[in-house]
Design a protein around this motif. Structure first.
Motif, PDB file in Angstrom:
ATOM      1  N   SER A 353       0.830  -1.327   0.103  1.00 48.61           N
ATOM      2  CA  SER A 353       0.099   0.130  -0.169  1.00 48.61           C
ATOM      3  C   SER A 353       0.862   1.194   0.008  1.00 48.61           C
ATOM      4  O   SER A 353       1.858   1.151   0.696  1.00 48.61           O
ATOM      5  N   TRP A 354       0.410   2.434  -0.758  1.00 48.37           N
ATOM      6  CA  TRP A 354       1.270   3.624  -0.711  1.00 48.37           C
ATOM      7  C   TRP A 354       0.245   4.398  -1.420  1.00 48.37           C
ATOM      8  O   TRP A 354      -0.920   4.447  -1.986  1.00 48.37           O
ATOM      9  N   SER A 383      -4.297   0.094  -2.504  1.00 48.50           N
ATOM     10  CA  SER A 383      -4.601  -0.636  -1.288  1.00 48.50           C
ATOM     11  C   SER A 383      -5.320  -1.938  -1.725  1.00 48.50           C
ATOM     12  O   SER A 383      -6.067  -1.820  -2.531  1.00 48.50           O
ATOM     13  N   LYS A 384      -4.882  -2.947  -1.124  1.00 47.38           N
ATOM     14  CA  LYS A 384      -5.750  -4.246  -1.325  1.00 47.38           C
ATOM     15  C   LYS A 384      -5.715  -4.546  -2.966  1.00 47.38           C
ATOM     16  O   LYS A 384      -6.678  -5.288  -3.189  1.00 47.38           O
ATOM     17  N   GLY A 446       2.867   4.148   3.502  1.00 49.39           N
ATOM     18  CA  GLY A 446       2.083   2.809   4.196  1.00 49.39           C
ATOM     19  C   GLY A 446       2.737   2.149   5.241  1.00 49.39           C
ATOM     20  O   GLY A 446       3.967   2.599   5.685  1.00 49.39           O
TER      21      GLY A 446
END
Length: 457
Positions: A353-354, A383-384, A446
């Motif tokens: 994630s970032w 994300s995810k 993240g």
């Protein structure tokens, strides 16, 4: 007579058909013809290898040294066969071993009677007539003059070459001196700049420490005053009821006004930040963007060169200055932009994630907020496993492969910030806004141990 013929045939067998001399280091071809190694190399065309005598083609590497013939030729030169040896001082043809009795005017060389067939179109003279003819024609004098001119030209050439060597040496010496001078200037400039930067840093450190010490002193003084005030209030409480009521208004107006309101403002290290930024801009490999340590969340750990950031397992001890993000795990670039075009690359690699993009200088720092243009942030993130553009209404981005390097292009004049796959140069999305305030690079690495890295320019 038969012996002479045999000797002549034997001599011919040991004679190279190219140079017309006794074999030197002979090599034999698949067609069984032999030649001197040097003659063979000079007579064979690399694009089409053929025997110089019979023109039969052969493959490269099939020619091998003829060691037996080489040994025979070496022995023949050392120990000639009986009857081949000629009287001392008598010149003979190397090809036919016959006395040189004729002179070829075209080839300008003596030949034997057996060589006549090889010079049948040339003018041949007996040796006794050729010598006066050469002298009368002035051919020898002309050749001497030619040779003398060649010697003179060679001497001139040698002198010119010597002068060229001297010139090259002088040039190299001057260039060496100039390089040393220029690098000395560069070293002096760097040393001067280093001393200046260290001096600025020391002065800033001294000023900030003095400011904090002064603030600490004021706080301690206020603590002492507050303690005295507490004692005084306790005494006032012990007074008679009428006296207490009479003094209450004065007590509130004078004493609490001085001590009832106290606010501590922490001084941000702006000058220290500017010094660090300028130092990193002087690096040999220019970094278009470096992280601003004064904005980094306490939960983020920066490398010493301010180009890599990752999560810290424990909150770091950092000043609680107004610029710092807390509790959000974000960090800004050290330099903001009000105009022009700017570009920087960020390595996210295998980060799960970032978030990367840009934001206004007035973005919220001390509270959680939603990432969107309405909050002053234009960014994309992962994300995810889903890559998203953080517009006012979230927009999923279609990517062909996992993003490892993100390129951000900011055009302040056009009011555009675009995002690209830095590896394949594939455009991802462009966000538009009228950027009429200072805009800063925005990063969220993240919550994981993989570093987000700023790529040098």
């Amino acid at each position: 007579m038969e012996q002479d013929v045999s000797e002549e045939l034997f001599h011919q067998e040991m004679t190279c058909s190219v140079c017309r001399d006794i074999f030197k280091d002979p090599w034999v071809l698949p067609c069984s013809h032999s030649f001197c190694q040097e003659c063979l190399q000079g007579s064979v065309n690399p694009r089409g290898r053929r025997c110089p005598l019979c023109r039969e083609s052969f493959v490269e590497g099939r020619a091998v040294p003829n060691r037996v013939l080489s040994d025979i030729c070496r022995a023949y030169k050392t120990y000639p066969l009986p009857g081949i040896q000629k009287p001392d001082g008598e010149a003979v043809c190397k090809l036919h071993m016959k006395p040189l009795e004729l002179y070829c005017e075209k080839d300008e060389q003596p030949v034997c009677v057996e060589c006549v067939t090889m010079h049948n179109t040339h003018t041949l003279w007996p040796l006794k007539d050729a010598v006066p003819l050469c002298k009368l024609s002035g051919a020898l004098e002309q050749k001497i003059q030619i040779f003398e001119r060649k010697v003179t030209s060679y001497q001139t050439l040698t002198q010119n070459l010597d002068n060229t060597v001297d010139y090259i040496k002088n040039q190299a010496s001057e260039a060496e001196k100039q390089i040393q001078v220029e690098f000395k200037k560069l070293r002096d400039a760097l040393l001067t700049e280093e001393r200046l930067r260290l001096s600025e840093l020391a002065q800033e450190e001294e000023q900030k420490i003095a400011a904090v010490q002064k603030l600490t002193k004021n706080v301690n003084q206020d603590i002492s005053d507050l303690k005295k005030l507490i004692v005084s209030v306790k005494k006032e409480i012990g007074n008679e009821d009428l006296r207490l009521l009479q003094d209450l208004k004065i007590w509130r107006r004078d004493r609490l006004r001085r001590h009832g309101k106290f606010d501590i403002q922490f001084c941000a290290c702006d000058t220290v930040r500017s010094v660090i930024t300028r130092v990193f801009k002087m690096s040999l490999f220019a970094d278009p963007v470096v992280f601003d340590p004064n904005t980094a969340s306490p939960w983020l750990s920066l490398d010493a060169d301010l180009t890599a950031v990752k999560e810290s397992h424990e909150p770091l001890i950092t000043p609680d200055n107004p610029e710092r993000f807390d509790p959000c795990g974000f960090v800004l670039g050290a330099e903001g932009y009000t105009s022009g075009k700017h570009r920087w690359d960020v390595m996210v690699r295998d980060c799960p994630s970032w978030v990367v993009g840009v934001c206004k200088e007035a973005v919220a720092r001390k509270k959680k907020f939603t990432l969107s243009p309405s909050r002053g942030v234009w960014c994309i993130g992962l994300s995810k496993g889903v890559c998203t553009a953080f517009t006012n209404e979230r927009m999923a981005l279609q990517v062909q492969q996992r993003l490892e390097r993100i390129r951000i292009k900011l055009d302040m004049d056009k009011g555009e910030v675009s995002f690209w796959d830095g590896e394949s140069a594939t455009h991802l999305v462009t966000l538009q806004h009228n950027f009429n305030v200072k805009i800063f690079p925005f990063f969220g690495p993240g919550v994981h141990s993989t570093s987000m890295i700023l790529v040098p320019g």
